[in-house]
Design an enzyme around this catalytic site. Structure first.
Site, PDB file in Angstrom:
ATOM      1  N   TYR A   1      76.379 -56.665 126.572  1.00 17.93           N
ATOM      2  CA  TYR A   1      76.612 -58.099 126.406  1.00 17.93           C
ATOM      3  C   TYR A   1      77.317 -58.411 125.083  1.00 17.93           C
ATOM      4  O   TYR A   1      78.407 -59.002 125.062  1.00 17.93           O
ATOM      5  CB  TYR A   1      75.265 -58.809 126.507  1.00 17.93           C
ATOM      6  CG  TYR A   1      75.219 -60.233 126.027  1.00 17.93           C
ATOM      7  CD1 TYR A   1      76.042 -61.217 126.577  1.00 17.93           C
ATOM      8  CD2 TYR A   1      74.298 -60.610 125.046  1.00 17.93           C
ATOM      9  CE1 TYR A   1      75.960 -62.528 126.140  1.00 17.93           C
ATOM     10  CE2 TYR A   1      74.217 -61.916 124.621  1.00 17.93           C
ATOM     11  CZ  TYR A   1      75.042 -62.872 125.162  1.00 17.93           C
ATOM     12  OH  TYR A   1      74.968 -64.169 124.724  1.00 17.93           O
TER      13      TYR A   1
ATOM     14  N   SER B   1      69.661 -56.053 112.334  1.00 21.51           N
ATOM     15  CA  SER B   1      68.846 -57.130 112.899  1.00 21.51           C
ATOM     16  C   SER B   1      68.069 -57.841 111.810  1.00 21.51           C
ATOM     17  O   SER B   1      67.635 -57.224 110.822  1.00 21.51           O
ATOM     18  CB  SER B   1      67.864 -56.562 113.924  1.00 21.51           C
ATOM     19  OG  SER B   1      66.938 -57.538 114.338  1.00 21.51           O
TER      20      SER B   1
ATOM     21  N   TYR C   1      61.241 -51.451 116.454  1.00 25.85           N
ATOM     22  CA  TYR C   1      62.649 -51.851 116.521  1.00 25.85           C
ATOM     23  C   TYR C   1      63.169 -52.244 115.136  1.00 25.85           C
ATOM     24  O   TYR C   1      64.218 -51.752 114.692  1.00 25.85           O
ATOM     25  CB  TYR C   1      62.815 -53.012 117.500  1.00 25.85           C
ATOM     26  CG  TYR C   1      64.189 -53.643 117.442  1.00 25.85           C
ATOM     27  CD1 TYR C   1      65.295 -52.976 117.951  1.00 25.85           C
ATOM     28  CD2 TYR C   1      64.384 -54.892 116.857  1.00 25.85           C
ATOM     29  CE1 TYR C   1      66.564 -53.531 117.880  1.00 25.85           C
ATOM     30  CE2 TYR C   1      65.640 -55.462 116.782  1.00 25.85           C
ATOM     31  CZ  TYR C   1      66.728 -54.782 117.297  1.00 25.85           C
ATOM     32  OH  TYR C   1      67.976 -55.335 117.210  1.00 25.85           O
TER      33      TYR C   1
ATOM     34  N   LYS D   1      66.075 -50.263 112.788  1.00 23.25           N
ATOM     35  CA  LYS D   1      67.303 -50.853 112.271  1.00 23.25           C
ATOM     36  C   LYS D   1      67.397 -50.694 110.755  1.00 23.25           C
ATOM     37  O   LYS D   1      68.489 -50.434 110.208  1.00 23.25           O
ATOM     38  CB  LYS D   1      67.377 -52.335 112.662  1.00 23.25           C
ATOM     39  CG  LYS D   1      67.704 -52.551 114.127  1.00 23.25           C
ATOM     40  CD  LYS D   1      69.085 -52.012 114.483  1.00 23.25           C
ATOM     41  CE  LYS D   1      69.520 -52.361 115.871  1.00 23.25           C
ATOM     42  NZ  LYS D   1      70.865 -51.848 116.194  1.00 23.25           N
TER      43      LYS D   1
ATOM     44  N   PHE E   1      69.721 -62.310 114.691  1.00 23.37           N
ATOM     45  CA  PHE E   1      68.580 -62.317 115.593  1.00 23.37           C
ATOM     46  C   PHE E   1      68.995 -62.714 116.989  1.00 23.37           C
ATOM     47  O   PHE E   1      69.684 -61.967 117.662  1.00 23.37           O
ATOM     48  CB  PHE E   1      67.451 -63.214 115.058  1.00 23.37           C
ATOM     49  CG  PHE E   1      66.107 -62.642 115.323  1.00 23.37           C
ATOM     50  CD1 PHE E   1      65.461 -62.852 116.527  1.00 23.37           C
ATOM     51  CD2 PHE E   1      65.486 -61.836 114.383  1.00 23.37           C
ATOM     52  CE1 PHE E   1      64.225 -62.296 116.803  1.00 23.37           C
ATOM     53  CE2 PHE E   1      64.246 -61.275 114.625  1.00 23.37           C
ATOM     54  CZ  PHE E   1      63.605 -61.511 115.849  1.00 23.37           C
ATOM     55  N   ASN E   2      68.665 -63.898 117.448  1.00 21.56           N
ATOM     56  CA  ASN E   2      68.865 -64.241 118.858  1.00 21.56           C
ATOM     57  C   ASN E   2      70.325 -64.579 119.140  1.00 21.56           C
ATOM     58  O   ASN E   2      70.828 -65.620 118.699  1.00 21.56           O
ATOM     59  CB  ASN E   2      67.976 -65.423 119.247  1.00 21.56           C
ATOM     60  CG  ASN E   2      66.517 -65.032 119.366  1.00 21.56           C
ATOM     61  OD1 ASN E   2      66.023 -64.209 118.596  1.00 21.56           O
ATOM     62  ND2 ASN E   2      65.820 -65.593 120.328  1.00 21.56           N
TER      63      ASN E   2
ATOM     64  N   ARG F   1      63.769 -69.317 115.372  1.00 20.68           N
ATOM     65  CA  ARG F   1      64.762 -68.268 115.170  1.00 20.68           C
ATOM     66  C   ARG F   1      66.137 -68.884 114.904  1.00 20.68           C
ATOM     67  O   ARG F   1      66.399 -70.038 115.234  1.00 20.68           O
ATOM     68  CB  ARG F   1      64.905 -67.409 116.444  1.00 20.68           C
ATOM     69  CG  ARG F   1      63.675 -66.617 116.822  1.00 20.68           C
ATOM     70  CD  ARG F   1      63.505 -65.406 115.915  1.00 20.68           C
ATOM     71  NE  ARG F   1      62.393 -64.580 116.377  1.00 20.68           N
ATOM     72  CZ  ARG F   1      61.130 -64.753 116.008  1.00 20.68           C
ATOM     73  NH1 ARG F   1      60.826 -65.714 115.156  1.00 20.68           N
ATOM     74  NH2 ARG F   1      60.177 -63.954 116.463  1.00 20.68           N
TER      75      ARG F   1
ATOM     76  N   ARG G   1      53.864 -62.259 122.147  1.00 20.84           N
ATOM     77  CA  ARG G   1      54.461 -60.961 122.397  1.00 20.84           C
ATOM     78  C   ARG G   1      54.270 -60.094 121.156  1.00 20.84           C
ATOM     79  O   ARG G   1      54.540 -60.552 120.049  1.00 20.84           O
ATOM     80  CB  ARG G   1      55.962 -61.148 122.677  1.00 20.84           C
ATOM     81  CG  ARG G   1      56.538 -60.291 123.734  1.00 20.84           C
ATOM     82  CD  ARG G   1      57.901 -60.751 124.160  1.00 20.84           C
ATOM     83  NE  ARG G   1      58.737 -61.272 123.095  1.00 20.84           N
ATOM     84  CZ  ARG G   1      60.020 -61.587 123.246  1.00 20.84           C
ATOM     85  NH1 ARG G   1      60.581 -61.422 124.421  1.00 20.84           N
ATOM     86  NH2 ARG G   1      60.708 -62.080 122.252  1.00 20.84           N
TER      87      ARG G   1
ATOM     88  N   GLY H   1      54.862 -57.864 118.046  1.00 22.78           N
ATOM     89  CA  GLY H   1      56.050 -57.637 117.227  1.00 22.78           C
ATOM     90  C   GLY H   1      56.885 -58.865 116.957  1.00 22.78           C
ATOM     91  O   GLY H   1      57.917 -58.770 116.286  1.00 22.78           O
ATOM     92  N   ASP H   2      56.459 -60.042 117.450  1.00 24.02           N
ATOM     93  CA  ASP H   2      57.228 -61.269 117.255  1.00 24.02           C
ATOM     94  C   ASP H   2      56.716 -62.041 116.039  1.00 24.02           C
ATOM     95  O   ASP H   2      55.612 -62.603 116.080  1.00 24.02           O
ATOM     96  CB  ASP H   2      57.119 -62.175 118.487  1.00 24.02           C
ATOM     97  CG  ASP H   2      58.206 -61.926 119.505  1.00 24.02           C
ATOM     98  OD1 ASP H   2      59.104 -61.119 119.221  1.00 24.02           O
ATOM     99  OD2 ASP H   2      58.162 -62.554 120.575  1.00 24.02           O
TER     100      ASP H   2
END
Length: 328
Positions: free
Chosen positions: A11, A124, A148, A152, A176-177, A224, A286, A288-289
Site C-alpha cells: 500500500y 515508525s 514492532y 523499527k 504512524f497511521n 494518533r 489492543r 501494544g497500543d
C-alpha cells in the site's frame, strides 16, 4: 541507475513508486526510476505500474537482493518491506524480528556487497512508546512498547552503525497511521489497519469496532497522527533526492501532523463522508497500543517537502473511493 523500493507492491510502497515516477516525469532525472522488490506476502503485483521491474524476493534473501541491486544498477534504496502490525507483533515477536531486524540486516549486507551507499528507511512513531509530552520531536526519548516498535528502533540503529562502518548515507522517517489513497486503484488491504477495518465493516453492513474507549484522552480513544499516503510518498522521494544530491540530512525525521485525531473523531468523519450512520461498538484495548502519539513535522517540512496537503475528510473520501473500486 535506479532506486530500489523494497515492499514496493504494498500500500505505502506502491504510492512511493508512483511518486518516483512523478519525479522522473517532472525533473527528467532518469536516475530516480524505481525498481520494486517484494515477496508479495502482503503486497499486490497489480499495484506495480507497467514498465516498473518487479523482483519477487524477500529482503531476508541476501543473494536475491544483491542480484537485484546489481542487475538494475541500483544507486539507492527506500526500505519499506517489513511486518507492520504493532498489536500482532506482541503475539508474534519472533516473526516481527525476523522480518524487520534480520531483513534489514540482510538488505544492508547486500547493499554493502553491491556498493549501494544510500538508504531511506521506513521507521515508525511506535519507537516513542507512550511519550510524556503532548507533541514528540526527533529528540524525544524512545521507549517502544511493542516488538514492532522495538524492531523499527533496532533498524535505525543498524543504519547508524553501518554508516559508521562503511559511510552509508541514510535517514529514517518516523510516522504512524497512514491513510487514504493517491489513486483509486491503490487501496489499503491490511487486515489490521483502522481505515480498511472500518470500511470493510460498513460495506458488509456490520458495525465498526473501537479497540478501547478508556484511554487517558479527551474522548477515551487513542489519538494518533493520521497522514495521507500520497503526502508521505512525496517526502520519501524528497529524502532520496537529498541523499542522491549529497545534501545533509538529519538521522531521523517525524512525518507528523502536530495535533492528531482520535479514533472516535475518525469514526465520525467516516460516517459523515460515506453517508453511513453508525455508532461504533467498543471492544477491549489492543496490546501494544499507546494512548497518544502525535509528532511535530517541522524538521521534515524544512528538509523533505513535508506538508499535510489533505484534510481528514479528503483522507476518508479517497480511501472510500479506492475501497469501493477494489470491491467492484
Amino acid at each position: 541507475m535506479t532506486w530500489l523500493v523494497t515492499g514496493g507492491a504494498g500500500y505505502i510502497g506502491a504510492h512511493v513508486v508512483r511518486a518516483f515516477q512523478d519525479a522522473v516525469r517532472d525533473t527528467g532525472d532518469a536516475t530516480l526510476s524505481p525498481v520494486v522488490l517484494d515477496d508479495l506476502s502482503s503486497g499486490h503485483a497489480e499495484f506495480v505500474p507497467a514498465g516498473v521491474p518487479l523482483v519477487r524476493a524477500s529482503v531476508v534473501d541476501t543473494a536475491a537482493v544483491r542480484a537485484a541491486l546489481v542487475e538494475h544498477a541500483v544507486t539507492g534504496v527506500v526500505h519499506l518491506a517489513g511486518f507492520k502490525y504493532a498489536g500482532v507483533s506482541v503475539q508474534r515477536p519472533l516473526h516481527t524480528y525476523e522480518q524487520n531486524v534480520t531483513g534489514t540486516a540482510h538488505l544492508l549486507a547486500a547493499m554493502a556487497d553491491a556498493g549501494v551507499g544510500q538508504i531511506v528507511f521506513s521507521s515508525s512513531a511506535a519507537v516513542y512508546g507512550t511519550p510524556d509530552v503532548d507533541v514528540v520531536t526527533e529528540t524525544t526519548a524512545t521507549a517502544p512498547e511493542s516488538p514492532y516498535g522495538e524492531s523499527k528502533l533496532i533498524g535505525e540503529w543498524l543504519l547508524r552503525d553501518q554508516g559508521v562502518a562503511t559511510g552509508l548515507r541514510h535517514t529514517s522517517l518516523r510516522y504512524f497511521n497512514v491513510v487514504g489513497s493517491g489513486s483509486p486503484d491503490l487501496h489499503d488491504s491490511s487486515p489490521h489497519n483502522l481505515f480498511p477495518l472500518v470500511l470493510d465493516a460498513i460495506t458488509a453492513g456490520r458495525t465498526p469496532r473501537v479497540n478501547g474507549d478508556d484511554y487517558p484522552t479527551p474522548d477515551g480513544t487513542c489519538v494518533r497522527d493520521y497522514v495521507h499516503v500520497a503526502d508521505l510518498a512525496v517526502s520519501h522521494v524528497a529524502a532520496a533526492r537529498a541523499l542522491a544530491a549529497d545534501r545533509p540530512l538529519e538521522r531521523v525525521y517525524n512525518l507528523g501532523s502536530g495535533d492528531g485525531l482520535s479514533v472516535a473523531q475518525i469514526m465520525t468523519t467516516v460516517a459523515r463522508v460515506t453517508g453511513v450512520d453508525f455508532t461504533p461498538e467498543v471492544g477491549p484495548r489492543r496490546p501494544g497500543d499507546p494512548a497518544r502519539i502525535v509528532a511535530s513535522g517541522e524538521a521534515a517540512a524544512r528538509d523533505l517537502d513535508w506538508v499535510m496537503r489533505h484534510t481528514p475528510e479528503q483522507m476518508v473520501a479517497s480511501a472510500w473511493d479506492a475501497h469501493r473500486r477494489a470491491r467492484g
